[in-house]
Design a protein around this motif. Structure first.
Motif, PDB file in Angstrom:
ATOM      1  N   THR A  79      21.473 135.583 111.098  1.00 54.01           N
ATOM      2  CA  THR A  79      21.779 134.464 111.988  1.00 54.01           C
ATOM      3  C   THR A  79      20.976 133.255 111.522  1.00 54.01           C
ATOM      4  O   THR A  79      19.846 133.399 111.049  1.00 54.01           O
ATOM      5  CB  THR A  79      21.397 134.776 113.453  1.00 54.01           C
ATOM      6  N   PRO A  80      21.571 132.062 111.636  1.00 56.06           N
ATOM      7  CA  PRO A  80      20.838 130.875 111.178  1.00 56.06           C
ATOM      8  C   PRO A  80      19.637 130.563 112.069  1.00 56.06           C
ATOM      9  O   PRO A  80      19.647 130.847 113.266  1.00 56.06           O
ATOM     10  CB  PRO A  80      21.886 129.755 111.258  1.00 56.06           C
ATOM     11  N   LEU A  81      18.620 130.000 111.454  1.00 50.80           N
ATOM     12  CA  LEU A  81      17.426 129.561 112.176  1.00 50.80           C
ATOM     13  C   LEU A  81      17.462 128.038 112.270  1.00 50.80           C
ATOM     14  O   LEU A  81      18.171 127.379 111.500  1.00 50.80           O
ATOM     15  CB  LEU A  81      16.171 130.044 111.451  1.00 50.80           C
ATOM     16  N   PRO A  82      16.710 127.443 113.187  1.00 52.00           N
ATOM     17  CA  PRO A  82      16.743 125.986 113.356  1.00 52.00           C
ATOM     18  C   PRO A  82      16.385 125.235 112.071  1.00 52.00           C
ATOM     19  O   PRO A  82      15.641 125.738 111.226  1.00 52.00           O
ATOM     20  CB  PRO A  82      15.688 125.729 114.433  1.00 52.00           C
ATOM     21  N   ASP A  83      16.895 124.032 111.946  1.00 55.90           N
ATOM     22  CA  ASP A  83      16.583 123.184 110.791  1.00 55.90           C
ATOM     23  C   ASP A  83      15.078 123.089 110.599  1.00 55.90           C
ATOM     24  O   ASP A  83      14.333 122.900 111.560  1.00 55.90           O
ATOM     25  CB  ASP A  83      17.160 121.777 110.974  1.00 55.90           C
ATOM     26  N   GLY A  84      14.653 123.234 109.353  1.00 58.20           N
ATOM     27  CA  GLY A  84      13.252 123.120 109.010  1.00 58.20           C
ATOM     28  C   GLY A  84      12.438 124.387 109.222  1.00 58.20           C
ATOM     29  O   GLY A  84      11.321 124.486 108.723  1.00 58.20           O
ATOM     30  N   TYR A  85      12.973 125.357 109.945  1.00 64.17           N
ATOM     31  CA  TYR A  85      12.222 126.575 110.265  1.00 64.17           C
ATOM     32  C   TYR A  85      11.867 127.363 109.012  1.00 64.17           C
ATOM     33  O   TYR A  85      10.826 127.998 108.951  1.00 64.17           O
ATOM     34  CB  TYR A  85      13.036 127.447 111.227  1.00 64.17           C
ATOM     35  N   THR A  86      12.733 127.324 108.016  1.00 64.71           N
ATOM     36  CA  THR A  86      12.531 128.133 106.815  1.00 64.71           C
ATOM     37  C   THR A  86      11.965 127.324 105.648  1.00 64.71           C
ATOM     38  O   THR A  86      11.871 127.833 104.542  1.00 64.71           O
ATOM     39  CB  THR A  86      13.855 128.790 106.392  1.00 64.71           C
ATOM     40  N   THR A  87      11.570 126.088 105.897  1.00 66.67           N
ATOM     41  CA  THR A  87      10.968 125.264 104.851  1.00 66.67           C
ATOM     42  C   THR A  87       9.563 125.794 104.568  1.00 66.67           C
ATOM     43  O   THR A  87       8.728 125.863 105.474  1.00 66.67           O
ATOM     44  CB  THR A  87      10.895 123.792 105.284  1.00 66.67           C
ATOM     45  N   GLU A  88       9.335 126.163 103.332  1.00 59.32           N
ATOM     46  CA  GLU A  88       8.043 126.752 102.955  1.00 59.32           C
ATOM     47  C   GLU A  88       7.324 125.884 101.936  1.00 59.32           C
ATOM     48  O   GLU A  88       7.945 125.269 101.077  1.00 59.32           O
ATOM     49  CB  GLU A  88       8.241 128.168 102.419  1.00 59.32           C
ATOM     50  N   THR A  89       6.011 125.894 102.027  1.00 57.30           N
ATOM     51  CA  THR A  89       5.166 125.078 101.159  1.00 57.30           C
ATOM     52  C   THR A  89       4.186 125.908 100.344  1.00 57.30           C
ATOM     53  O   THR A  89       3.471 125.367  99.518  1.00 57.30           O
ATOM     54  CB  THR A  89       4.340 124.107 102.017  1.00 57.30           C
ATOM     55  N   GLY A  90       4.120 127.206 100.622  1.00 59.20           N
ATOM     56  CA  GLY A  90       3.091 128.049 100.024  1.00 59.20           C
ATOM     57  C   GLY A  90       1.861 128.133 100.913  1.00 59.20           C
ATOM     58  O   GLY A  90       0.968 128.934 100.674  1.00 59.20           O
TER      59      GLY A  90
END
Length: 169
Positions: free
Chosen positions: A74-85
């Motif tokens: 299922t999709p997660l909210p915008d930006g939720y999966t943005t990773e930086t390390g």
């Protein structure tokens, strides 16, 4: 140390919890361990009772190119999966052998692993069938919330994806 981690994993997952199939085989876990441990920031904690290894946990920060979120059903909210390390720590494994279950050892290993971490949040995948749902319930008591489901490998179960934010509670 590798052999110790593999042996404990197979003992607990296959023998104790009855989780079978190629995904839970020693060779497959060893492959995943190699992949995880080769990532920057990988860390493990192994607990001993005298000379006897009682359990372990290990985690890896999710980097900018991570595939961690690609298997979500299922999709997660915008930006939720943005990773930086530096944003999300993935708790890849936490395993405690039978004689030490129910003693609080899993929680102590978990908290020791997180103690020195600086990430904002921690995520994990749990097989909802493990311990007839009891394992997932333990994570909920530790402050994790289910955010969805994912199946990261064709031969893996569908896991409950869980998140604890902030990392330290």
């Amino acid at each position: 140390m590798r052999r110790t981690l593999v042996d404990i994993h197979v003992e607990v997952r296959r023998r104790d919890f009855g989780l079978t199939g190629p995904f839970y085989a020693a060779e497959r876990f060893d492959e995943r361990l190699s992949g995880h441990s080769s990532q920057p920031g990988w860390e493990t904690v192994v607990a001993y009772d005298g000379p006897e290894p009682a359990g372990f946990a290990y985690a890896t920060p999710l980097g900018t190119g991570t595939r961690w979120w690609t298997a979500m059903t299922t999709p997660l909210p915008d930006g939720y999966t943005t990773e930086t390390g530096k944003r999300t720590l993935a708790l890849n494994e936490i395993v405690v052998r039978r004689p030490w279950r129910g003693t609080g050892l899993a929680r102590r290993i978990h908290e020791e692993l997180l103690a020195g971490r600086t990430e904002e949040r921690v995520t994990l995948l749990v097989n909802p069938k493990a311990g007839d749902g009891k394992v997932q319930a333990v994570y909920e008591r530790w402050g994790y919330e289910k955010i969805g489901e994912q199946q990261p490998f064709a031969d893996s179960p569908v896991f409950a994806a869980m998140m604890r934010a902030p990392l330290h509670r």
